[in-house]
Write a protein that holds these residues in place. Sequence first.
Motif, PDB file in Angstrom:
ATOM      1  N   THR A  58     -39.785 -39.400  34.473  1.00 36.37           N
ATOM      2  CA  THR A  58     -38.860 -39.546  33.342  1.00 36.37           C
ATOM      3  C   THR A  58     -37.740 -38.516  33.411  1.00 36.37           C
ATOM      4  O   THR A  58     -36.559 -38.844  33.261  1.00 36.37           O
ATOM      5  CB  THR A  58     -39.613 -39.398  32.017  1.00 36.37           C
ATOM      6  OG1 THR A  58     -40.738 -40.266  32.019  1.00 36.37           O
ATOM      7  CG2 THR A  58     -38.714 -39.730  30.834  1.00 36.37           C
TER       8      THR A  58
ATOM      9  N   PHE B 159     -43.417 -43.191  30.283  1.00 35.92           N
ATOM     10  CA  PHE B 159     -44.129 -42.712  29.095  1.00 35.92           C
ATOM     11  C   PHE B 159     -45.460 -42.043  29.438  1.00 35.92           C
ATOM     12  O   PHE B 159     -46.331 -41.931  28.590  1.00 35.92           O
ATOM     13  CB  PHE B 159     -44.338 -43.867  28.119  1.00 35.92           C
ATOM     14  CG  PHE B 159     -43.068 -44.369  27.513  1.00 35.92           C
ATOM     15  CD1 PHE B 159     -42.483 -43.721  26.436  1.00 35.92           C
ATOM     16  CD2 PHE B 159     -42.420 -45.472  28.049  1.00 35.92           C
ATOM     17  CE1 PHE B 159     -41.289 -44.168  25.892  1.00 35.92           C
ATOM     18  CE2 PHE B 159     -41.224 -45.934  27.506  1.00 35.92           C
ATOM     19  CZ  PHE B 159     -40.660 -45.277  26.422  1.00 35.92           C
ATOM     20  N   ARG B 160     -45.605 -41.600  30.686  1.00 38.00           N
ATOM     21  CA  ARG B 160     -46.808 -40.840  31.039  1.00 38.00           C
ATOM     22  C   ARG B 160     -46.831 -39.524  30.271  1.00 38.00           C
ATOM     23  O   ARG B 160     -47.823 -39.168  29.637  1.00 38.00           O
ATOM     24  CB  ARG B 160     -46.839 -40.567  32.546  1.00 38.00           C
ATOM     25  CG  ARG B 160     -47.979 -39.658  32.976  1.00 38.00           C
ATOM     26  CD  ARG B 160     -47.954 -39.405  34.463  1.00 38.00           C
ATOM     27  NE  ARG B 160     -46.753 -38.698  34.889  1.00 38.00           N
ATOM     28  CZ  ARG B 160     -46.595 -37.373  34.839  1.00 38.00           C
ATOM     29  NH1 ARG B 160     -47.562 -36.602  34.368  1.00 38.00           N
ATOM     30  NH2 ARG B 160     -45.481 -36.826  35.267  1.00 38.00           N
ATOM     31  N   LYS B 161     -45.734 -38.802  30.341  1.00 37.84           N
ATOM     32  CA  LYS B 161     -45.612 -37.539  29.620  1.00 37.84           C
ATOM     33  C   LYS B 161     -44.135 -37.283  29.380  1.00 37.84           C
ATOM     34  O   LYS B 161     -43.527 -36.401  29.984  1.00 37.84           O
ATOM     35  CB  LYS B 161     -46.236 -36.405  30.442  1.00 37.84           C
ATOM     36  CG  LYS B 161     -46.478 -35.116  29.686  1.00 37.84           C
ATOM     37  CD  LYS B 161     -47.173 -34.097  30.590  1.00 37.84           C
ATOM     38  CE  LYS B 161     -47.377 -32.786  29.880  1.00 37.84           C
ATOM     39  NZ  LYS B 161     -48.017 -31.775  30.758  1.00 37.84           N
ATOM     40  N   PRO B 162     -43.495 -38.098  28.513  1.00 40.51           N
ATOM     41  CA  PRO B 162     -42.035 -38.059  28.387  1.00 40.51           C
ATOM     42  C   PRO B 162     -41.481 -36.801  27.758  1.00 40.51           C
ATOM     43  O   PRO B 162     -40.318 -36.472  27.959  1.00 40.51           O
ATOM     44  CB  PRO B 162     -41.732 -39.289  27.521  1.00 40.51           C
ATOM     45  CG  PRO B 162     -42.980 -39.511  26.735  1.00 40.51           C
ATOM     46  CD  PRO B 162     -44.106 -39.089  27.624  1.00 40.51           C
TER      47      PRO B 162
ATOM     48  N   GLY C 134     -47.329 -38.735  25.310  1.00 46.67           N
ATOM     49  CA  GLY C 134     -47.483 -39.727  26.360  1.00 46.67           C
ATOM     50  C   GLY C 134     -48.859 -40.347  26.385  1.00 46.67           C
ATOM     51  O   GLY C 134     -49.821 -39.801  25.824  1.00 46.67           O
ATOM     52  N   TRP C 135     -48.969 -41.498  27.077  1.00 44.34           N
ATOM     53  CA  TRP C 135     -50.261 -42.193  27.140  1.00 44.34           C
ATOM     54  C   TRP C 135     -51.315 -41.373  27.880  1.00 44.34           C
ATOM     55  O   TRP C 135     -52.499 -41.416  27.526  1.00 44.34           O
ATOM     56  CB  TRP C 135     -50.112 -43.569  27.798  1.00 44.34           C
ATOM     57  CG  TRP C 135     -49.574 -43.562  29.200  1.00 44.34           C
ATOM     58  CD1 TRP C 135     -48.285 -43.731  29.583  1.00 44.34           C
ATOM     59  CD2 TRP C 135     -50.323 -43.359  30.407  1.00 44.34           C
ATOM     60  NE1 TRP C 135     -48.163 -43.655  30.952  1.00 44.34           N
ATOM     61  CE2 TRP C 135     -49.403 -43.437  31.492  1.00 44.34           C
ATOM     62  CE3 TRP C 135     -51.666 -43.149  30.693  1.00 44.34           C
ATOM     63  CZ2 TRP C 135     -49.793 -43.277  32.820  1.00 44.34           C
ATOM     64  CZ3 TRP C 135     -52.061 -42.992  32.028  1.00 44.34           C
ATOM     65  CH2 TRP C 135     -51.128 -43.056  33.061  1.00 44.34           C
TER      66      TRP C 135
END
Length: 568
Positions: free
Chosen positions: A251, A334-337, A342-343
């Motif tokens: 991101t 969106f893993r760790k935005p 994040g998810w």
Amino acid sequence: MATRSTAQEEMLSTQEKLILTGQFIKLYWKILFAITWGLILIPPLLVYNYPETRCAYAVLVMAGYWITECFPMAVTSLIPLVLFPIFGILSTADTCACYMNDTIMVFIGGLVLAVAIEHSKLHLRIALGVMRTVGCTHAKLLGGLCVVTTFISMWVSNTAATAMMVPIIFAVLNELEQAGLCHVFEEIPVPPGSTDPPERKPTKVTKAYLMAAAYCATFGGTGTLVGTGTNLTFKGIFESTFPESEGISFTQWMIAQMPQMIINVFLTWIYLQLMFMGLFRPHSKDAQIANIGTEGETVTNQVIQERYKELGGITFHEAAVAVLFITCIFLWLFRKPGFVRGWSEAITEIDVRDSTPVIFISIMMFFIPKDLDFLRSYNKDPGERPVKSSEGLVTWDVIQRKMPWSLMFLLGGGFAISRGSIASGLARKVGETLVPLRYFPPVLIMLFVCLFIGTITEFTSNVGIANITLPVIAQMCVAMEIHPIYLMIPAAISCSYSFRLPVGTPPNAIIAAVGHIPTNWLMIGGCGPSIFSLIVNVACFAIWGTIIYDVKEFPDWAKSNHPAKGNP
């Protein structure tokens, strides 16, 4: 007389020996260079037998072999597995670990995605769909080509993106030529009595289209972490050099690099029109040739419409690949935005990197069938029932044929160089020699580094240059107490900016070969992108990148690598 005859025979014998020696060198120069280069570097190693010198020997041997390609680049990349343990730089286990890590798994997963897109022909639908939408004048088609090539190259290699677009370019230009609206090539007459075929040279319009494909494929690769090997090389070297940092997320990279990518592509579109299509010169010959008129627009539109119809309706294969592709991008973003939870943070406290989602999607490519024939397994009509199982969205045979496995070893070799340079103290020593640069403004240092790398990357592999220079730049930043990202990211981007020589990057070689573009024209045409991309790269990072990465202060995680802290 007898004596003179004998002397002449000896003279002829000497000449023959010289000729044979020249032929021998021509045939076996690669192995001769490999042996000679390794021997030349041994005396300094014997005189100064320190860890830094031993590591420098291994790096210089690899650099020489990479630049000359006397061995396949993948084979050269395996040299650290032999020399580092023997020289006492890294253990075999630590060296092997460099060849399979998160970054390389992201590379593998990204290539599986790219191969699946190509296998399903989704890339053709995207390309033709956009070109059908933008319009059919040369300016609009060139703009559509730039946009499509850039987008595709963000997710697949610049080589594949260029190779995908070249057939579409020639399909459109050939139809226009048949309608008498343009020429694809011009034939250069041969001298009277010559038996050689006429030389074919591309027209200016053809050069514009081919150069647009090559340049935009290069710029597009800088927009995402998976777009080109140099980006992933930077990620691996940065995270191994500074393990206490937060790393580089997909991101962050995309947000920081999209502006420079978009600006460069727009400038490429303008530049190629200025060079070859008479932009702002409406009465010039170039402008008149580039103006195809209403009839030309109709012919071009028909060609693109026909090519699009040949694809038929959207298949389940294309739709499924598109859904998985979009899902992967979503999981990356969106893993760790940073701006929201994040998810990965919601699922577990364990660190989840970018390789996890892309490998998951890659597995799903094999899991999901490319058609829905299995739904007819219980059809009342026996003829409608499938007689064999459906293939997945991508098959292992396709992966084996199209996956550039050698690049995995090239990345691994670069990470081994980085780790070995740090462990031996070589990178720190070289970085410290550049400390006097700290008295210059940081932006000027960035400009100098990008100019230097942008020049040398014209002559050899982009990834090879990144492997050699980025570890040094990292330690230079530590010695100068500059945030490592401030110089490393612009330098990594500059490794991709090769526009002037066919050997610089595969897209240049592709358009030079299929388009019969002379090297001198490739050099002339590539000067523009080389100049404005350097300015845009430095300006965008100095203005925008510094905000995204917050590089105002020297970070604590970099201080742990400072020589004052007692590191080797």
